[in-house]
Design an enzyme around this catalytic site. Structure first.
Site, PDB file in Angstrom:
ATOM      1  N   LYS A   1     122.292  76.413  45.624  1.00 42.29           N
ATOM      2  CA  LYS A   1     120.960  76.503  45.016  1.00 42.29           C
ATOM      3  C   LYS A   1     121.118  76.743  43.516  1.00 42.29           C
ATOM      4  O   LYS A   1     121.483  77.829  43.082  1.00 42.29           O
ATOM      5  CB  LYS A   1     120.108  77.622  45.627  1.00 42.29           C
ATOM      6  CG  LYS A   1     118.641  77.375  45.261  1.00 42.29           C
ATOM      7  CD  LYS A   1     117.794  78.601  45.141  1.00 42.29           C
ATOM      8  CE  LYS A   1     117.945  79.394  43.892  1.00 42.29           C
ATOM      9  NZ  LYS A   1     117.427  78.777  42.642  1.00 42.29           N
TER      10      LYS A   1
ATOM     11  N   GLY B   1     124.527  85.893  38.866  1.00 39.55           N
ATOM     12  CA  GLY B   1     123.203  86.075  38.275  1.00 39.55           C
ATOM     13  C   GLY B   1     123.017  87.524  37.873  1.00 39.55           C
ATOM     14  O   GLY B   1     123.993  88.243  37.629  1.00 39.55           O
ATOM     15  N   SER B   2     121.776  87.957  37.844  1.00 37.96           N
ATOM     16  CA  SER B   2     121.476  89.290  37.325  1.00 37.96           C
ATOM     17  C   SER B   2     121.797  90.370  38.361  1.00 37.96           C
ATOM     18  O   SER B   2     121.833  90.109  39.569  1.00 37.96           O
ATOM     19  CB  SER B   2     120.006  89.361  36.925  1.00 37.96           C
ATOM     20  OG  SER B   2     119.208  89.120  38.058  1.00 37.96           O
ATOM     21  N   THR B   3     121.967  91.583  37.877  1.00 33.47           N
ATOM     22  CA  THR B   3     122.364  92.687  38.757  1.00 33.47           C
ATOM     23  C   THR B   3     121.294  93.029  39.808  1.00 33.47           C
ATOM     24  O   THR B   3     121.636  93.199  40.982  1.00 33.47           O
ATOM     25  CB  THR B   3     122.756  93.910  37.904  1.00 33.47           C
ATOM     26  OG1 THR B   3     123.884  93.518  37.111  1.00 33.47           O
ATOM     27  CG2 THR B   3     123.126  95.104  38.755  1.00 33.47           C
TER      28      THR B   3
ATOM     29  N   VAL C   1     119.061  91.135  41.267  1.00 32.11           N
ATOM     30  CA  VAL C   1     119.051  90.103  42.316  1.00 32.11           C
ATOM     31  C   VAL C   1     120.340  90.179  43.132  1.00 32.11           C
ATOM     32  O   VAL C   1     120.321  90.080  44.366  1.00 32.11           O
ATOM     33  CB  VAL C   1     118.857  88.690  41.702  1.00 32.11           C
ATOM     34  CG1 VAL C   1     118.994  87.626  42.778  1.00 32.11           C
ATOM     35  CG2 VAL C   1     117.490  88.595  41.027  1.00 32.11           C
ATOM     36  N   GLY C   2     121.457  90.422  42.467  1.00 31.81           N
ATOM     37  CA  GLY C   2     122.735  90.541  43.168  1.00 31.81           C
ATOM     38  C   GLY C   2     122.710  91.673  44.193  1.00 31.81           C
ATOM     39  O   GLY C   2     123.226  91.542  45.299  1.00 31.81           O
TER      40      GLY C   2
ATOM     41  N   GLU D   1     128.815  88.050  41.147  1.00 30.45           N
ATOM     42  CA  GLU D   1     129.189  88.056  39.721  1.00 30.45           C
ATOM     43  C   GLU D   1     127.918  88.335  38.942  1.00 30.45           C
ATOM     44  O   GLU D   1     127.029  87.482  38.876  1.00 30.45           O
ATOM     45  CB  GLU D   1     129.751  86.691  39.308  1.00 30.45           C
ATOM     46  CG  GLU D   1     131.005  86.276  40.039  1.00 30.45           C
ATOM     47  CD  GLU D   1     132.199  87.112  39.657  1.00 30.45           C
ATOM     48  OE1 GLU D   1     132.126  87.879  38.677  1.00 30.45           O
ATOM     49  OE2 GLU D   1     133.208  87.026  40.372  1.00 30.45           O
TER      50      GLU D   1
ATOM     51  N   CYS E   1     127.434  86.185  30.218  1.00 30.85           N
ATOM     52  CA  CYS E   1     127.493  87.490  30.892  1.00 30.85           C
ATOM     53  C   CYS E   1     128.480  88.431  30.214  1.00 30.85           C
ATOM     54  O   CYS E   1     128.321  89.640  30.274  1.00 30.85           O
ATOM     55  CB  CYS E   1     127.853  87.290  32.349  1.00 30.85           C
ATOM     56  SG  CYS E   1     129.270  86.220  32.571  1.00 30.85           S
TER      57      CYS E   1
ATOM     58  N   GLU F   1     120.897  94.510  29.341  1.00 35.25           N
ATOM     59  CA  GLU F   1     121.456  93.202  29.012  1.00 35.25           C
ATOM     60  C   GLU F   1     120.355  92.335  28.391  1.00 35.25           C
ATOM     61  O   GLU F   1     119.390  91.979  29.062  1.00 35.25           O
ATOM     62  CB  GLU F   1     121.977  92.538  30.296  1.00 35.25           C
ATOM     63  CG  GLU F   1     122.673  91.232  30.025  1.00 35.25           C
ATOM     64  CD  GLU F   1     123.142  90.549  31.302  1.00 35.25           C
ATOM     65  OE1 GLU F   1     122.389  90.538  32.294  1.00 35.25           O
ATOM     66  OE2 GLU F   1     124.255  90.007  31.292  1.00 35.25           O
TER      67      GLU F   1
HETATM   68  P1  NAD Z   1     118.843  85.546  38.018  1.00 38.19           P
HETATM   69  O1  NAD Z   1     119.482  86.638  38.793  1.00 38.19           O
HETATM   70  O2  NAD Z   1     117.417  85.666  37.666  1.00 38.19           O
HETATM   71  O3  NAD Z   1     118.979  84.177  38.811  1.00 38.19           O
HETATM   72  C1  NAD Z   1     120.221  83.681  39.248  1.00 38.19           C
HETATM   73  C2  NAD Z   1     119.982  82.790  40.448  1.00 38.19           C
HETATM   74  O4  NAD Z   1     119.463  83.590  41.496  1.00 38.19           O
HETATM   75  C3  NAD Z   1     118.971  81.676  40.211  1.00 38.19           C
HETATM   76  O5  NAD Z   1     119.373  80.527  40.937  1.00 38.19           O
HETATM   77  C4  NAD Z   1     117.697  82.255  40.804  1.00 38.19           C
HETATM   78  O6  NAD Z   1     116.783  81.272  41.244  1.00 38.19           O
HETATM   79  C5  NAD Z   1     118.251  83.038  41.977  1.00 38.19           C
HETATM   80  N1  NAD Z   1     117.402  84.145  42.418  1.00 38.19           N
HETATM   81  C6  NAD Z   1     116.497  84.857  41.713  1.00 38.19           C
HETATM   82  N2  NAD Z   1     115.898  85.777  42.493  1.00 38.19           N
HETATM   83  C7  NAD Z   1     116.433  85.642  43.728  1.00 38.19           C
HETATM   84  C8  NAD Z   1     116.237  86.305  44.976  1.00 38.19           C
HETATM   85  N3  NAD Z   1     115.368  87.302  45.098  1.00 38.19           N
HETATM   86  N4  NAD Z   1     116.973  85.914  46.038  1.00 38.19           N
HETATM   87  C9  NAD Z   1     117.890  84.924  45.923  1.00 38.19           C
HETATM   88  N5  NAD Z   1     118.104  84.250  44.774  1.00 38.19           N
HETATM   89  C10 NAD Z   1     117.399  84.604  43.687  1.00 38.19           C
HETATM   90  O7  NAD Z   1     119.761  85.319  36.741  1.00 38.19           O
HETATM   91  P2  NAD Z   1     119.557  84.243  35.571  1.00 38.19           P
HETATM   92  O8  NAD Z   1     118.464  84.717  34.685  1.00 38.19           O
HETATM   93  O9  NAD Z   1     119.493  82.867  36.148  1.00 38.19           O
HETATM   94  O10 NAD Z   1     120.975  84.357  34.832  1.00 38.19           O
HETATM   95  C11 NAD Z   1     121.262  85.360  33.934  1.00 38.19           C
HETATM   96  C12 NAD Z   1     122.038  86.473  34.613  1.00 38.19           C
HETATM   97  O11 NAD Z   1     123.217  85.958  35.213  1.00 38.19           O
HETATM   98  C13 NAD Z   1     122.515  87.514  33.631  1.00 38.19           C
HETATM   99  O12 NAD Z   1     122.328  88.784  34.178  1.00 38.19           O
HETATM  100  C14 NAD Z   1     123.985  87.208  33.491  1.00 38.19           C
HETATM  101  O13 NAD Z   1     124.768  88.278  33.067  1.00 38.19           O
HETATM  102  C15 NAD Z   1     124.334  86.761  34.853  1.00 38.19           C
HETATM  103  N6  NAD Z   1     125.574  85.980  34.841  1.00 38.19           N
HETATM  104  C16 NAD Z   1     126.710  86.540  35.349  1.00 38.19           C
HETATM  105  C17 NAD Z   1     127.909  85.829  35.314  1.00 38.19           C
HETATM  106  C18 NAD Z   1     129.167  86.417  35.882  1.00 38.19           C
HETATM  107  O14 NAD Z   1     130.070  85.655  36.219  1.00 38.19           O
HETATM  108  N7  NAD Z   1     129.298  87.728  36.009  1.00 38.19           N
HETATM  109  C19 NAD Z   1     127.932  84.542  34.772  1.00 38.19           C
HETATM  110  C20 NAD Z   1     126.761  84.014  34.267  1.00 38.19           C
HETATM  111  C21 NAD Z   1     125.582  84.739  34.312  1.00 38.19           C
END
Ligand code: NAD
Length: 501
Positions: free
Chosen positions: A199, A252-254, A256-257, A274, A308, A405
């Site tokens: 996704k 993605g973001s913490t 959501v992770g 990550e 990130c 962040e």
């Molecule tokens: P995000 O967490 O908003 O979204 C990431 C993904 O998760 C997207 O595909 C989004 O649609 C999906 N998502 C959002 N809410 C969800 C939910 N409730 N359930 C399942 N999936 C969901 O992050 P973003 O704004 O797309 O990206 C920026 C973030 O990603 C920053 O916090 C950045 O630090 C992090 N990031 C981390 C790394 C790493 O390797 N550590 C690399 C790149 C980005």
């Protein structure tokens, strides 16, 4: 690397791909979303809609997982030898490289990123990573072990471990390196013999969809890679909660992770996370100030700070504070801002208006909190989501611009008086993704590296990743590692076998 101009034919092709309405990619072909709902894909340099992609439902996700399960069990995939998977992955890496112009142009259109960056990282490093992972397909191994089982008396046993694919891997990825991070998930899964439901971010679905077509062109069986587009709260949450996954791999973001980790534990699905960062760049008193100014600018302004590992907190020994502030502000003020297709541009737009507003909110908040603005601090250019590279000094540890962040081109500079204070400031964050140390004093470097709570520590450089070097965070920056051997091993279960002989 200086990008060449795109030919008219290439532009036409990108135009075709980027303007039309896309479906999901399931079981080897494009499929309309069941509810007929779509989301716009917007070019952040012009704020124009360039395409539409599905706003998928749980039903669409279930269909993709079923396709991946069928492919996982089918002889066309499970019957392949590791060397066959290796050959397919090598073919895919070559196809990605052959489509560099098209894929990198799509990446620039949908995310605004500099085309040279899209070429070098999303496409260039992405393709190399696929080739790197191709090699692991034939090198997964277990161990034979010496058992000491003493019952019944005189019995003998032979014990060994073997690695088996976890099954269907669900991959949820962000918008900052859409193709590269998708490949970080897809390539190890395929090398291990898994199948995938990917996704992409709702902001940047186009390269993931094109990748799915290239996977079929490379000769992979249908259903081995499925792409379901949509929002996080819809398709993302449905994928994270699907019971049919062997593993969920998230970047993605913490917050959501954390939710995805909870959902995974509920079903005992394997997971890697990550997540975000607030990385310190630590300047020891003997550092080369000019090198630091250039390095810190690269660390935070590279890809507009939407990285990130961005060096958003510059911690400087007080003896160098003024010179580092002056140097960093000078480099920032001299950076050229423009469209991702402008070969001279060093900074492009942020990914979306929503994100632009968020970053500007942090900048205005820091001003209101009394931080000293050294440079930037405003919108750049007319129209589009451009933000000036921005540096603040005289900040307090409790300010949001210091703690949270920002994910934009915004650095804070903070002084320290001794190494203990530097370590305390560096670790004073919920995150732990990366850190860098700038010094020519090897002993000082070796002594500080183990004290930094971070998944990666760089010395006299920042933001450098390698396909062979595991990458991931500690604390709020996540669990598990992408890249390297560990990435392919995390798509396997370790089975122990004990045989009475
Ligand atoms: P995000 O967490 O908003 O979204 C990431 C993904 O998760 C997207 O595909 C989004 O649609 C999906 N998502 C959002 N809410 C969800 C939910 N409730 N359930 C399942 N999936 C969901 O992050 P973003 O704004 O797309 O990206 C920026 C973030 O990603 C920053 O916090 C950045 O630090 C992090 N990031 C981390 C790394 C790493 O390797 N550590 C690399 C790149 C980005």
């Amino acid at each position: 690397m200086k990008p060449r101009e795109l030919s008219l034919a290439e532009l036409a092709r990108v135009g075709f791909l980027s303007r039309r309405r896309h479906g999901n990619f399931v079981d080897g072909r494009e499929v309309e979303p069941a509810d007929g709902a779509y989301l716009p894909v917007v070019d952040p340099a012009t704020e124009m809609v360039i395409a539409e992609a599905p706003d998928s439902s749980a039903g669409d996700v279930a269909r993709a997982v079923t396709s991946a399960q069928r492919a996982f069990e089918g002889a066309a995939w499970s019957g392949l030898r590791p060397a066959d998977r290796e050959r397919l992955l090598v073919r895919l890496s070559m196809l990605i490289e052959e489509h560099t112009d098209e894929l990198s142009a799509l990446e620039t259109l949908q995310s605004g990123k500099l085309n040279a960056l899209a070429r070098a990282i999303d496409v260039g490093s992405g393709a190399e990573f696929v080739r790197y992972m191709a090699g692991w397909a034939t090198k997964l191994e277990g161990q034979t072990l010496q058992p000491s089982i003493g019952v019944p008396p005189g019995a003998r046993y032979f014990t060994y471990t073997q690695r088996e694919p976890v099954g269907v891997v669900g991959a949820i990825v962000p918008w900052n390196f859409p193709l590269a991070i998708a490949l970080w998930k897809v390539a190890p899964a395929l090398a291990a013999g898994c199948t995938v439901v990917l996704k992409p971010s709702e902001e940047t679905p186009l390269t993931a969809l094109r990748l799915a077509e290239l996977v079929i062109e490379a000769g992979f069986p249908a259903g081995v890679l499925n792409v379901v587009c949509g929002r996080g709260v819809g398709a993302g949450a449905a994928l994270a909660q699907h019971a049919g996954l062997g593993k969920i791999s998230f970047t993605g973001s913490t917050p959501v992770g954390r939710a995805i980790g909870h959902a995974a534990v509920e079903r005992m699905t394997r997971f890697t996370l990550e997540l975000g960062g607030k990385s310190p760049l630590i300047v020891l008193p003997d550092a080369d100030v000019e090198q630091v100014a250039q390095g810190a600018a690269m660390g935070i302004f590279f890809h507009q700070g939407q990285v990130c590992t961005a060096s958003s907190r510059v911690l400087v020994h007080r003896s160098l504070l003024q010179r580092v502030c002056d140097g960093l502000a000078r480099v920032a003020a001299g950076m050229r801002i423009g469209s991702g297709f402008d070969p001279q541009a060093q900074l492009g737009p942020l990914v979306s208006k929503r994100h632009f507003d968020r970053v500007m909110g942090y900048i205005e908040g820091a001003k209101a909190d009394g931080a000293t603005l050294l440079t930037g601090g405003a919108r750049a250019l007319e129209g589009g989501c451009f933000v000036q590279p921005t540096v603040f000094a005289d900040v307090r540890a409790d300010m949001p611009v210091v703690r949270e962040e920002v994910f934009g081109p915004v650095a804070v500079v903070m002084p320290f008086d001794d190494v203990d204070e530097a370590v305390r400031l560096a670790n004073d964050t919920p995150y732990g993704l990366s850190a860098s140390v700038w010094s020519r004093d090897l002993s000082a470097v070796h002594r500080i590296v183990p004290r930094l709570k971070a998944g990666t520590v760089w010395v006299n450089t920042h933001n450098m990743l390698d396909n062979n070097l595991p990458f991931g965070g500690v604390k709020g920056s996540g669990m598990g590692r992408d890249l390297g051997r560990t990435a392919v091993e995390s798509c396997t279960e370790l089975k122990s076998v004990c045989m009475a002989v």
